[in-house]
Design a protein around this motif. Structure first.
Motif, mmCIF file in Angstrom:
data_model
loop_
_atom_site.group_PDB
_atom_site.id
_atom_site.type_symbol
_atom_site.label_atom_id
_atom_site.label_comp_id
_atom_site.label_asym_id
_atom_site.label_seq_id
_atom_site.Cartn_x
_atom_site.Cartn_y
_atom_site.Cartn_z
ATOM 1 N N LEU A 89 14.625 35.473 109.187
ATOM 2 C CA LEU A 89 15.335 35.439 107.944
ATOM 3 C C LEU A 89 14.546 35.476 106.891
ATOM 4 C CD1 LEU A 89 18.315 33.574 109.761
ATOM 5 C CD2 LEU A 89 17.864 35.707 109.698
ATOM 6 N N THR A 90 13.796 36.239 106.485
ATOM 7 C CA THR A 90 13.024 36.440 105.333
ATOM 8 C C THR A 90 13.240 37.702 104.556
ATOM 9 O OG1 THR A 90 10.894 36.950 106.370
ATOM 10 C CG2 THR A 90 11.636 34.671 106.007
ATOM 11 N N GLY A 91 12.929 37.962 103.352
ATOM 12 C CA GLY A 91 12.803 39.195 102.698
ATOM 13 C C GLY A 91 14.070 39.636 101.779
ATOM 14 N N ASP A 92 14.393 40.867 101.591
ATOM 15 C CA ASP A 92 15.575 41.020 100.796
ATOM 16 C C ASP A 92 16.901 41.585 101.473
ATOM 17 O OD1 ASP A 92 13.757 40.374 98.704
ATOM 18 O OD2 ASP A 92 12.815 42.593 98.312
ATOM 19 N N LEU A 93 17.930 41.181 101.167
ATOM 20 C CA LEU A 93 19.266 41.568 101.588
ATOM 21 C C LEU A 93 19.793 42.348 100.506
ATOM 22 C CD1 LEU A 93 21.416 41.964 104.037
ATOM 23 C CD2 LEU A 93 22.245 39.592 103.008
ATOM 24 N N ARG A 94 20.119 43.483 100.549
ATOM 25 C CA ARG A 94 20.829 44.435 99.569
ATOM 26 C C ARG A 94 22.311 44.470 99.910
ATOM 27 N NH1 ARG A 94 17.028 49.322 100.217
ATOM 28 N NH2 ARG A 94 17.833 48.899 102.454
ATOM 29 N N LEU A 95 23.095 44.050 99.133
ATOM 30 C CA LEU A 95 24.650 44.110 99.248
ATOM 31 C C LEU A 95 25.419 45.194 98.246
ATOM 32 C CD1 LEU A 95 25.477 40.513 99.767
ATOM 33 C CD2 LEU A 95 26.062 42.468 101.414
ATOM 34 N N GLY A 96 26.110 45.970 98.589
ATOM 35 C CA GLY A 96 26.898 46.929 97.831
ATOM 36 C C GLY A 96 28.272 46.538 97.489
ATOM 37 N N TYR A 97 28.777 46.645 96.482
ATOM 38 C CA TYR A 97 29.974 46.276 96.399
ATOM 39 C C TYR A 97 30.962 47.187 95.609
ATOM 40 C CZ TYR A 97 29.354 44.835 91.392
ATOM 41 O OH TYR A 97 28.993 44.729 90.190
ATOM 42 N N MET A 98 32.031 47.488 95.637
ATOM 43 C CA MET A 98 32.850 48.381 94.804
ATOM 44 C C MET A 98 34.193 47.650 94.550
ATOM 45 S SD MET A 98 34.475 52.002 95.933
ATOM 46 C CE MET A 98 35.940 51.417 95.834
ATOM 47 N N SER A 99 34.232 47.919 93.011
ATOM 48 C CA SER A 99 35.609 47.116 92.246
ATOM 49 C C SER A 99 35.230 45.786 91.820
ATOM 50 C CB SER A 99 36.642 47.274 93.255
ATOM 51 O OG SER A 99 37.676 46.273 92.543
ATOM 52 N N ALA A 100 35.272 45.491 90.697
ATOM 53 C CA ALA A 100 34.982 44.190 89.895
ATOM 54 C C ALA A 100 35.925 43.099 90.566
ATOM 55 C CB ALA A 100 35.156 44.340 88.528
ATOM 56 N N ALA A 101 36.855 43.593 91.319
ATOM 57 C CA ALA A 101 38.003 42.273 92.038
ATOM 58 C C ALA A 101 37.174 41.792 93.015
ATOM 59 C CB ALA A 101 39.100 43.348 92.414
ATOM 60 N N ILE A 102 36.113 42.405 93.574
ATOM 61 C CA ILE A 102 35.457 41.641 94.813
ATOM 62 C C ILE A 102 34.413 40.792 94.434
ATOM 63 C CG2 ILE A 102 33.567 43.770 95.062
ATOM 64 C CD1 ILE A 102 35.899 41.438 97.935
ATOM 65 N N ARG A 104 33.783 37.955 92.626
ATOM 66 C CA ARG A 104 33.895 36.384 92.644
ATOM 67 C C ARG A 104 33.883 36.217 94.083
ATOM 68 N NH1 ARG A 104 38.620 33.370 89.413
ATOM 69 N NH2 ARG A 104 37.316 34.287 87.812
ATOM 70 N N PRO A 105 34.743 36.678 95.104
ATOM 71 C CA PRO A 105 34.372 36.132 96.546
ATOM 72 C C PRO A 105 33.056 36.348 96.930
ATOM 73 C CG PRO A 105 36.132 37.941 96.285
ATOM 74 C CD PRO A 105 35.830 37.404 95.101
ATOM 75 N N LEU A 106 32.825 37.348 96.614
ATOM 76 C CA LEU A 106 31.271 37.995 97.151
ATOM 77 C C LEU A 106 30.223 37.244 96.591
ATOM 78 C CD1 LEU A 106 29.514 40.025 98.873
ATOM 79 C CD2 LEU A 106 29.549 41.566 96.734
ATOM 80 N N LEU A 162 38.759 40.636 100.826
ATOM 81 C CA LEU A 162 39.756 40.529 99.686
ATOM 82 C C LEU A 162 40.777 41.592 100.200
ATOM 83 C CD1 LEU A 162 40.841 39.908 96.934
ATOM 84 C CD2 LEU A 162 39.585 41.661 96.220
ATOM 85 N N SER A 163 42.011 41.128 100.115
ATOM 86 C CA SER A 163 43.296 41.857 100.210
ATOM 87 C C SER A 163 44.117 41.630 98.929
ATOM 88 C CB SER A 163 44.059 41.617 101.495
ATOM 89 O OG SER A 163 45.309 42.391 101.487
ATOM 90 N N GLU A 164 44.354 42.931 98.332
ATOM 91 C CA GLU A 164 45.089 42.648 96.975
ATOM 92 C C GLU A 164 46.260 43.779 97.081
ATOM 93 O OE1 GLU A 164 43.203 43.773 93.336
ATOM 94 O OE2 GLU A 164 42.055 45.368 94.215
ATOM 95 N N THR A 165 47.370 43.429 96.330
ATOM 96 C CA THR A 165 48.529 44.424 96.354
ATOM 97 C C THR A 165 48.068 45.658 95.746
ATOM 98 O OG1 THR A 165 49.764 42.657 95.845
ATOM 99 C CG2 THR A 165 50.926 44.664 95.571
ATOM 100 N N ALA A 166 48.548 46.689 96.360
ATOM 101 C CA ALA A 166 48.131 48.233 95.762
ATOM 102 C C ALA A 166 49.444 48.244 94.697
ATOM 103 C CB ALA A 166 48.091 49.185 96.744
ATOM 104 N N LEU A 167 48.944 49.028 93.578
ATOM 105 C CA LEU A 167 49.915 49.387 92.543
ATOM 106 C C LEU A 167 49.762 50.910 92.278
ATOM 107 C CD1 LEU A 167 49.854 46.122 90.230
ATOM 108 C CD2 LEU A 167 51.321 46.298 92.117
ATOM 109 N N LEU A 168 50.913 51.282 91.381
ATOM 110 C CA LEU A 168 50.822 52.578 91.054
ATOM 111 C C LEU A 168 50.487 52.541 89.369
ATOM 112 C CD1 LEU A 168 51.006 55.600 92.096
ATOM 113 C CD2 LEU A 168 53.283 55.619 90.739
ATOM 114 N N ALA A 169 49.203 53.100 89.017
ATOM 115 C CA ALA A 169 48.928 53.279 87.754
ATOM 116 C C ALA A 169 49.597 54.312 87.056
ATOM 117 C CB ALA A 169 47.469 53.321 87.539
#
Length: 290
Positions: A89-102, A104-106, A162-169
């Motif tokens: 458990l050494t080295g670099d872990l690269r995490l991708g994320y999509m959407s600013a909403a995630i 904070r918990p990430l 994360l589970s957030e409500t889906a809305l219509l823009a």
């Protein structure tokens, strides 16, 4: 001092309450008291003053805390590093994320993960809807937080973060913006905007109307999608935090009938689950059950 006695002393010095210390360490109050008395006998003087109403450190207790706490933290860090190295458990872990909403918990998960694995460097990289699985498949990230559904034979889906409500823009001057809830009938004639290159099953899952008859237009990415919405060129299904993280003049998000959700989960390459990935997945599971 034995390790257990050190742990009890440091916890009691922080809590200043025998019952809370016992609960925190999964011990009985009597065990906590016995441990402190044993140390006090060895040192020849009290570490705490005890009354029926409060517990306080004595000057000797304060001196021991100031000397012992940083030294013990160094020992624990050294052990954690040794364990991490022994398990790869050494080295670099690269995490991708999509959407600013995630984010904070990430980031909260990353912070707590780093605390236990100080020799692992964790970096994050924002990915895009138009290239949903590309960064994973090209090996640019080891793990990625992606919006569900993900039904790809070479990718494995893990815990939902994360589970957030889906809305219509919709455009604020669109008649749809005045509705309190939008039904499939309300949008039967609308053009739905999605990022390009999305799988058909992903689009079908998020369409609030019949996918066989829906009019769908693909755009370069999420920012372009919102630009088209506010100019009245179509509507889009988005997460509930869109107005907060991607505000636009003339943009309104309206609830959909049935309260559908946007769910974001950890995804990784099925045949390439490296030790760092397994460690982070285990950490996430432990955090969710603690």
């Amino acid at each position: 001092m034995e390790r257990q006695d050190i742990v009890v002393f440091l916890a009691l010095a922080e809590e200043l309450h025998f019952a809370r210390t016992a609960e925190r360490l999964l011990l009985t109050p009597a065990s906590v008291s016995q441990s402190i008395k044993k140390v006090e006998r060895r040192l020849g003087a009290p570490l705490f003053t005890r009354t029926t109403r409060r517990v306080e450190l004595t000057p000797l207790g304060r001196q021991l805390l100031d000397d012992l706490a940083p030294a013990y933290a160094q020992v624990e860090a050294a052990i954690a590093r040794a364990v991490a190295t022994g398990h790869g458990l050494t080295g670099d872990l690269r995490l991708g994320y999509m959407s600013a909403a995630i984010t904070r918990p990430l980031l909260a998960l990353i912070d707590s993960f780093r605390a236990g694995t100080p020799d692992i460097k964790v970096s994050i990289q924002e990915t895009t809807l138009a290239d949903l699985y590309g960064p994973l498949r090209r090996g640019e990230v080891d793990l990625c937080v992606l919006p569900l559904p993900v039904a790809e034979p070479d990718l494995t889906v893990g815990a939902t973060l994360l589970s957030e409500t889906a809305l219509l823009a919709v455009a604020a001057d669109d008649p749809l913006a005045r509705l309190t809830s939008i039904t499939a009938a309300d949008v039967a004639d609308q053009t739905f905007l999605f990022a390009e290159n999305l799988p058909g099953y992903w689009i079908d899952h998020h369409l609030p109307t019949n996918s066989a008859t829906a009019k769908v237009t693909s755009l370069a990415g999420f920012q372009e999608l919102l630009a088209y919405v506010v100019s009245g060129h179509g509507v889009a299904v988005v997460g509930a935090q869109t107005e907060q993280f991607y505000p636009r003049p003339n943009l309104t998000c309206v609830p959909l009938e049935g309260d559908p959700t946007f769910d974001y989960a950890l995804v990784w390459r099925t045949d390439d689950e490296i030790p760092l990935v397994r460690a982070f997945l285990t950490h996430v599971m432990n955090q969710r059950t603690s």
